[in-house]
Design an enzyme around this catalytic site. Structure first.
Site, PDB file in Angstrom:
ATOM      1  N   HIS A  89       0.844  -1.206   0.000  1.00 60.23           N
ATOM      2  CA  HIS A  89       0.000   0.000   0.000  1.00 60.23           C
ATOM      3  C   HIS A  89       0.880   1.257   0.000  1.00 60.23           C
ATOM      4  CE1 HIS A  89      -3.133  -2.613   2.303  1.00 60.23           C
ATOM      5  NE2 HIS A  89      -3.577  -2.453   1.076  1.00 60.23           N
ATOM      6  N   SER A 124      -3.001  -7.698   2.933  1.00 57.09           N
ATOM      7  CA  SER A 124      -3.286  -7.544   4.368  1.00 57.09           C
ATOM      8  C   SER A 124      -3.681  -8.887   4.976  1.00 57.09           C
ATOM      9  CB  SER A 124      -4.412  -6.526   4.587  1.00 57.09           C
ATOM     10  OG  SER A 124      -4.014  -5.255   4.160  1.00 57.09           O
TER      11      SER A 124
END
Ligand code: PNS
Length: 163
Positions: free
Chosen positions: A17, A129
């Site tokens: 990210h 994630s």
């Protein structure tokens, strides 16, 4: 001012990210990282507050990045800004179908809303994630996956063993 909205669950924010955020910040005047608090995602390991705090901590040195959160539709949130562009990262073709569908739905709801895709850096194509949470839950090493600033938080929360 050209504004990018980078939406996601960020549960938690990863090095992948952060790589997309940094690159987007070089292209747009301002990047709003928007943590979408989705009702259906009660499986989140980190609370909305924790996710916002971690995202702010790891982006605080990038001057044109801010972190926000929203509970609702991205297409509605985007109306707060003047002609923003939604930016998403694509790690592999497997991401494409889902992202393509979301972009089209967003455009149906808000026809002015454009979505652009950045290819994930090859260094991070494996990273998600979910994988981070899995490794964290089992007490594995996280240094290669998440920013150093949030290592302790992620270890502490995952280590509580609730998940
Ligand atoms: O990090 P993620 O889980 O891939 O992000 C997905 C996210 C949060 C960007 C997406 O689920 C989203 O935009 N949710 C907000 C609700 C919404 O606008 N839904 C319509 C698009 S399907």
């Amino acid at each position: 001012m050209n504004i990018a909205i980078y939406p996601g669950s960020f549960d938690p924010i990863t090095l992948g990210h952060l790589n997309i955020i940094r690159r987007t910040a070089q292209i747009f005047d301002k990047v709003v990282v928007c943590i979408m608090i989705n009702g259906e995602k009660d499986t989140a390991m980190f609370s909305p507050e924790q996710r916002v705090r971690m995202a702010r901590r790891v982006t605080e040195r990038i001057p044109n990045v801010e972190v926000d959160y929203f509970n609702g539709l991205l297409a509605e949130y985007s109306k707060r800004y003047d002609k923003p562009v939604v930016v998403k990262g694509l790690r592999a073709v497997t991401d494409f179908e889902n992202e393509f569908t979301m972009a089209l739905i967003n455009k149906k709801i808000n026809p002015e809303l454009e979505t652009m895709f950045l290819t994930a850096s090859e260094k991070y194509t494996f990273l998600s994630s979910s994988a981070v949470k899995d490794v964290a839950r089992h007490g594995g090493p996280l240094e290669e996956f998440i920013p150093i600033e949030i290592l302790d938080d992620v270890r502490a929360i995952a280590g509580k063993g609730k998940y």
